[in-house]
Design a protein around this motif. Sequence first.
Motif, PDB file in Angstrom:
ATOM      1  N   GLU A 101       0.831  -1.203   0.000  1.00 13.30           N
ATOM      2  CA  GLU A 101       0.000   0.000   0.000  1.00 13.30           C
ATOM      3  C   GLU A 101       0.865   1.253   0.000  1.00 13.30           C
ATOM      4  O   GLU A 101       0.468   2.292  -0.468  1.00 13.30           O
ATOM      5  N   GLU A 102       2.078   1.154   0.539  1.00 13.91           N
ATOM      6  CA  GLU A 102       3.011   2.273   0.536  1.00 13.91           C
ATOM      7  C   GLU A 102       4.250   1.843  -0.226  1.00 13.91           C
ATOM      8  O   GLU A 102       5.066   1.082   0.276  1.00 13.91           O
TER       9      GLU A 102
ATOM     10  N   ASP B 130      -3.483  -0.358  -5.806  1.00 20.02           N
ATOM     11  CA  ASP B 130      -3.004   0.860  -5.156  1.00 20.02           C
ATOM     12  C   ASP B 130      -3.252   2.050  -6.096  1.00 20.02           C
ATOM     13  O   ASP B 130      -2.812   2.031  -7.245  1.00 20.02           O
TER      14      ASP B 130
ATOM     15  N   VAL C 256       4.486  -1.234  -7.163  1.00 22.67           N
ATOM     16  CA  VAL C 256       3.138  -0.872  -6.743  1.00 22.67           C
ATOM     17  C   VAL C 256       2.158  -1.977  -7.099  1.00 22.67           C
ATOM     18  O   VAL C 256       2.228  -2.546  -8.208  1.00 22.67           O
TER      19      VAL C 256
END
Length: 230
Positions: A122-123, A198, A194
């Motif tokens: 997610e990050e 996301d 990613v």
Amino acid sequence: MPEELTQACGGHSSPVRRPAMVPYITQWSGEEVAPRPKMVMRRGRIAFADERPYDRDSRGVLWARTPCQPGKGRPQFGLVHPLRQRNAVERLLCQVCGGPADRDADGVLWLLTDEPTDEPTEEPGTPADAGSEDVVTEHPPLCLPCARIAVTACPRLRRDFTAVRVRALEQAGVRGALYRPAAPRPVPVDAVSVAFDDPVVDWVRAGKLLLRLTEFRPVSLDTAVPATGT
């Protein structure tokens, strides 16, 4: 390995003459992009100013636009051709010769190393969960003859590798250049991995497709038997 191999770019094949050990996914100097497409912001995401339908995949992710001319110029062993890497990952092709990867009742053949993986989270940039047993990789599988050559020819694999048979996998996300909004054009700020779900993926120009290997077991290349019918 024969010097003349059939190369596939996006599903289209053309025979080219090349050195025996240039992997299918390697980029050649004749495929360098000059100039790069102009980047713009459109509908809340990055885009090419002259965007074409095939610049995005079925999920709407923007991909680096690179000419596909394998065998033209010199092999750039440190670079991976975006389209051929994606083609090999999606179709489970051998990353060295471009033919079908080796498959038997235990699964598809892969070579893994202990080098860090780029886990899409997610990050972007956050390390993968240390307790996870899954493996995220940007490397396509291999056929058995090419795997045996690769472990002696590739310096990274000569240091350490684990051969596995993969029975379950899924497309995990992409790795590429992250852009941020700016005037007059968006600017690149980092290289990230990613996940597809996301929202940041709308600001990534993808260069590699990532796979998550979820069910696999180690095997020996010395005792492995080539799968029939491949």
